[in-house]
Design a protein around this motif. Structure first.
Motif, PDB file in Angstrom:
ATOM      1  N   ALA A 119       6.853  11.932   0.883  1.00 28.66           N
ATOM      2  CA  ALA A 119       5.657  12.568   1.820  1.00 28.66           C
ATOM      3  C   ALA A 119       4.629  12.436   1.786  1.00 28.66           C
ATOM      4  O   ALA A 119       3.627  11.723   2.368  1.00 28.66           O
ATOM      5  N   ASP A 120       4.203  12.782   0.589  1.00 27.62           N
ATOM      6  CA  ASP A 120       2.766  13.210   0.282  1.00 27.62           C
ATOM      7  C   ASP A 120       2.010  11.798  -0.191  1.00 27.62           C
ATOM      8  O   ASP A 120       0.868  10.936   0.486  1.00 27.62           O
ATOM      9  N   GLY A 121       2.804  10.588  -0.305  1.00 23.70           N
ATOM     10  CA  GLY A 121       2.206   8.878  -0.361  1.00 23.70           C
ATOM     11  C   GLY A 121       2.189   8.291   0.556  1.00 23.70           C
ATOM     12  O   GLY A 121       0.587   7.627   1.247  1.00 23.70           O
ATOM     13  N   PHE A 122       3.099   8.917   1.548  1.00 25.13           N
ATOM     14  CA  PHE A 122       2.663   8.503   3.049  1.00 25.13           C
ATOM     15  C   PHE A 122       1.597   9.120   3.279  1.00 25.13           C
ATOM     16  O   PHE A 122       1.082   7.836   4.243  1.00 25.13           O
ATOM     17  N   SER A 123       1.303   9.913   3.500  1.00 25.95           N
ATOM     18  CA  SER A 123       0.822  10.543   4.073  1.00 25.95           C
ATOM     19  C   SER A 123      -1.057  10.689   3.306  1.00 25.95           C
ATOM     20  O   SER A 123      -2.126  10.371   4.346  1.00 25.95           O
ATOM     21  N   ARG A 124      -0.869   9.782   2.267  1.00 23.98           N
ATOM     22  CA  ARG A 124      -2.191   9.155   1.435  1.00 23.98           C
ATOM     23  C   ARG A 124      -2.125   8.385   1.587  1.00 23.98           C
ATOM     24  O   ARG A 124      -3.632   7.353   1.199  1.00 23.98           O
ATOM     25  N   GLY A 143      16.115   5.665 -12.162  1.00 20.93           N
ATOM     26  CA  GLY A 143      15.432   5.873 -13.103  1.00 20.93           C
ATOM     27  C   GLY A 143      13.911   6.635 -12.155  1.00 20.93           C
ATOM     28  O   GLY A 143      13.749   7.390 -13.506  1.00 20.93           O
ATOM     29  N   PHE A 144      13.643   6.451 -11.575  1.00 20.99           N
ATOM     30  CA  PHE A 144      12.391   6.836 -10.793  1.00 20.99           C
ATOM     31  C   PHE A 144      12.373   8.392 -10.025  1.00 20.99           C
ATOM     32  O   PHE A 144      13.661   7.993  -9.258  1.00 20.99           O
ATOM     33  N   GLN A 145      11.357   9.322 -11.113  1.00 18.63           N
ATOM     34  CA  GLN A 145      11.813  10.398 -10.099  1.00 18.63           C
ATOM     35  C   GLN A 145      10.945  10.358  -8.966  1.00 18.63           C
ATOM     36  O   GLN A 145      10.063  10.727  -8.913  1.00 18.63           O
ATOM     37  N   LEU A 146      11.176  10.274  -7.939  1.00 24.02           N
ATOM     38  CA  LEU A 146      10.951  10.166  -6.749  1.00 24.02           C
ATOM     39  C   LEU A 146      11.567  11.635  -5.751  1.00 24.02           C
ATOM     40  O   LEU A 146      12.203  10.902  -4.839  1.00 24.02           O
ATOM     41  N   SER A 147      10.967  12.778  -5.681  1.00 25.96           N
ATOM     42  CA  SER A 147      11.523  13.273  -4.758  1.00 25.96           C
ATOM     43  C   SER A 147      10.896  13.070  -3.636  1.00 25.96           C
ATOM     44  O   SER A 147      10.092  11.879  -2.782  1.00 25.96           O
ATOM     45  N   GLN A 148      11.349  14.061  -2.354  1.00 23.85           N
ATOM     46  CA  GLN A 148      11.357  13.104  -1.184  1.00 23.85           C
ATOM     47  C   GLN A 148       9.892  14.188  -0.627  1.00 23.85           C
ATOM     48  O   GLN A 148       8.946  13.217  -0.223  1.00 23.85           O
ATOM     49  N   GLU A 149       8.952  15.386  -1.793  1.00 22.92           N
ATOM     50  CA  GLU A 149       7.606  15.192  -1.841  1.00 22.92           C
ATOM     51  C   GLU A 149       7.164  14.882  -1.872  1.00 22.92           C
ATOM     52  O   GLU A 149       5.836  14.544  -1.069  1.00 22.92           O
ATOM     53  N   ALA A 150       7.018  14.223  -3.059  1.00 21.02           N
ATOM     54  CA  ALA A 150       6.338  13.088  -3.100  1.00 21.02           C
ATOM     55  C   ALA A 150       6.077  11.149  -2.979  1.00 21.02           C
ATOM     56  O   ALA A 150       5.387  11.019  -2.124  1.00 21.02           O
ATOM     57  N   ALA A 174       0.864  -0.876  -0.085  1.00 22.01           N
ATOM     58  CA  ALA A 174       0.012   0.344  -0.088  1.00 22.01           C
ATOM     59  C   ALA A 174       0.859   1.580  -0.117  1.00 22.01           C
ATOM     60  O   ALA A 174       0.466   2.223  -0.672  1.00 22.01           O
ATOM     61  N   LEU A 175       2.093   1.176   0.779  1.00 24.11           N
ATOM     62  CA  LEU A 175       2.551   2.535   1.049  1.00 24.11           C
ATOM     63  C   LEU A 175       3.530   2.472   0.072  1.00 24.11           C
ATOM     64  O   LEU A 175       3.657   3.923  -0.891  1.00 24.11           O
ATOM     65  N   LEU A 176       4.151   1.855  -0.582  1.00 18.12           N
ATOM     66  CA  LEU A 176       5.194   1.962  -2.262  1.00 18.12           C
ATOM     67  C   LEU A 176       3.942   2.404  -3.055  1.00 18.12           C
ATOM     68  O   LEU A 176       3.942   2.860  -4.174  1.00 18.12           O
ATOM     69  N   SER A 177       3.081   1.958  -3.485  1.00 24.79           N
ATOM     70  CA  SER A 177       1.787   1.628  -4.498  1.00 24.79           C
ATOM     71  C   SER A 177       1.520   3.898  -4.373  1.00 24.79           C
ATOM     72  O   SER A 177       1.209   4.450  -5.257  1.00 24.79           O
ATOM     73  N   SER A 178       1.270   4.058  -2.613  1.00 23.47           N
ATOM     74  CA  SER A 178       1.185   5.191  -3.160  1.00 23.47           C
ATOM     75  C   SER A 178       1.403   5.663  -3.484  1.00 23.47           C
ATOM     76  O   SER A 178       1.782   8.072  -4.030  1.00 23.47           O
ATOM     77  N   VAL A 179       2.900   5.896  -2.449  1.00 29.51           N
ATOM     78  CA  VAL A 179       4.089   6.793  -3.294  1.00 29.51           C
ATOM     79  C   VAL A 179       4.462   6.723  -4.778  1.00 29.51           C
ATOM     80  O   VAL A 179       5.192   8.239  -4.970  1.00 29.51           O
ATOM     81  N   LEU A 180       4.715   5.891  -5.785  1.00 29.44           N
ATOM     82  CA  LEU A 180       4.467   5.899  -6.752  1.00 29.44           C
ATOM     83  C   LEU A 180       3.612   6.472  -7.130  1.00 29.44           C
ATOM     84  O   LEU A 180       3.788   7.617  -8.723  1.00 29.44           O
ATOM     85  N   THR A 181       2.277   6.906  -7.025  1.00 28.26           N
ATOM     86  CA  THR A 181       1.084   7.073  -7.340  1.00 28.26           C
ATOM     87  C   THR A 181       1.391   8.742  -7.148  1.00 28.26           C
ATOM     88  O   THR A 181       1.161   9.604  -8.959  1.00 28.26           O
ATOM     89  N   ALA A 182       1.444   9.223  -6.255  1.00 29.08           N
ATOM     90  CA  ALA A 182       1.900  10.343  -5.836  1.00 29.08           C
ATOM     91  C   ALA A 182       3.424  11.184  -6.517  1.00 29.08           C
ATOM     92  O   ALA A 182       3.151  11.872  -7.357  1.00 29.08           O
TER      93      ALA A 182
END
Length: 433
Positions: free
Chosen positions: A282-287, A273-280, A55-63
């Motif tokens: 954090a957003d994924g974790f919160s959602r 190569g995945f663009q995963l910013s700290q903001e994304a 669930a966490l992985l999916s939420s972050v990648l979506t964010a």
């Protein structure tokens, strides 16, 4: 074909295979054009925590903007929950269309003496849907074990993730953590990268290390010490990661360890190569949303729904209850499957519950409610078998009162039964109802 007809066709298949192996699903996928080969995966195995990890992985990648598939089992809300894209369940018409498309191939194989299981068919449907939908990445949860699980038909994933390994499904996977770890480590493929939950049993960790070494994988452990704790309460967990404030609506020390496992997997994805910013992140974790994992349905009275169903899971639940409800009178609603180590599982919860109401989960492997009540009585607890989920919830709420707490636990199947009933009752009792 309608959605309901599709569900009937799916449920008519075998629950378990006649023999372990990947030959049957490979034959089906061959005839479907191998949709799984057009996808990239993060593959997740483990005894406990793999659902939260997915669930966490999916939420972050979506964010982060990726079209993200998620495949999980079992479901809590409804069947369509098993396959999702960007948090949205597969539409009913898509499931009906895909079932109608793939079912003739399943019938062919059955006539050739290769009957598929229900899980194999569902896995094949998911692969086809994710491929047709153009997913950038799929977070793929193992159903049972790993080595012979239908999901293991994929080639080397972007990352293999192994969550906490403990004793469960011992009749199928083995009766030691080393044997079970061997089955879970079957998802480690040649030349890949593997991330491991940081608090593994030593014997399990050694088996996983050996598998990673033999298959030339880089191995990384989650680092919970990198997550600086800020606070934790029934509403969620707050921490800092590399200077970024983060919070997630998941509670318990085990979820911090799961979070560290996820962050380690994300580091491997960033390298690829995945663009995963700290903001994304954090957003994924919160959602993140994950029903029936210490899910708070009400604050007054406190009503927690948890799918803990084996000794490792109930140990984590017990730790969380001591942490978050130290002074509360706790009433339990509990049901378990008979093939679980029920004695050890409820042993971790001994002394925590003021009253236990037992139920028989809606599953052929269910333990009878009176038998579970007798086990609790043997531990000196006050326990009573209930006839229906509604009766159990109503009795538990009446016993707990506004200042007490109700905890539903013991089985994900039970959680799926109780959740809608509990929500309905709680809403009807709310002052604003």
């Amino acid at each position: 074909m309608t959605y309901q007809e599709a569900l009937q066709e799916i449920s008519s298949l075998l629950r378990f295979g006649m023999k372990p192996g990947l030959e049957r699903i490979q034959k089906l996928l061959d005839r479907m054009g191998n949709p799984q080969d057009r996808l990239r995966f993060v593959h997740v195995a483990g005894t406990n925590g793999k659902g939260s990890t997915c669930a966490l992985l999916s939420s972050v990648l979506t964010a982060a903007g990726y079209r993200t598939g998620l495949y999980i089992s079992p479901y809590i809300l409804e069947f369509r929950e098993r396959m999702q894209i960007n948090g949205e369940m597969i539409p009913k018409e898509d499931l009906a269309r895909l079932t109608e498309q793939v079912l003739p191939l399943v019938k062919q194989l059955e006539q050739e003496g290769e009957p598929l299981t229900e899980f194999e068919f569902i896995t094949a449907l998911a692969m086809e849907w994710f491929a047709q939908s153009g997913c950038d990445v799929v977070v793929l949860e193992v159903g049972l074990g790993g080595r012979f699980d239908a999901t293991n038909i994929i080639k080397t994933p972007l990352v293999s993730v192994i969550a906490a390994v403990s004793l469960d499904h011992t009749g199928v996977l083995g009766d030691t953590v080393e044997q079970i770890a061997f089955e879970k480590a079957g998802i480690i493929k040649d030349g890949g990268d593997t991330v491991v939950f940081p608090r593994q049993e030593p014997g399990a960790m050694e088996v996983i290390r050996q598998a990673a070494q033999q298959r030339h994988n880089r191995l990384k452990l989650g680092q919970p010490e990198a997550l600086e704790p800020v606070s934790s309460d029934l509403l969620g967990t707050q921490f800092q990661y590399r200077g970024t404030p983060m919070q997630m609506p998941l509670i318990g020390k085990h979820q911090v360890q799961n979070a560290s496992t996820v962050l380690a997997a994300l580091e491997f994805l960033q390298e690829k190569g995945f663009q995963l910013s700290q903001e994304a992140i954090a957003d994924g974790f919160s959602r993140v949303h994950f029903p029936a994992r210490l899910e708070l349905l009400s604050q007054k009275p406190v009503f927690l729904l948890d799918g803990a169903h084996n000794p490792n899971g109930t140990e984590a639940l017990a730790a969380a209850l001591r942490q978050y409800l130290p002074a509360k009178k706790i009433t339990a609603v509990m049901g378990m499957l008979a093939d679980k180590d029920t004695t050890a599982a409820i042993g971790h919860l001994k002394g925590l519950f003021d009253q236990v109401y037992t139920l028989t989960p809606d599953n052929p492997r269910a333990m009878d409610a009176p038998a579970l009540a007798d086990l609790w009585k043997g531990l000196g607890a006050s326990a009573q078998a209930a006839d229906t989920p509604r009766q159990a919830v109503e009795m538990a709420l009446a016993h707990a009162g506004d200042e007490g707490a109700v905890v539903v636990c013991g089985s994900l199947y039970l959680a799926a039964q109780v959740r809608p009933i509990a929500i309905e009752i709680l809403q009807s009792q709310s002052p604003s109802a």
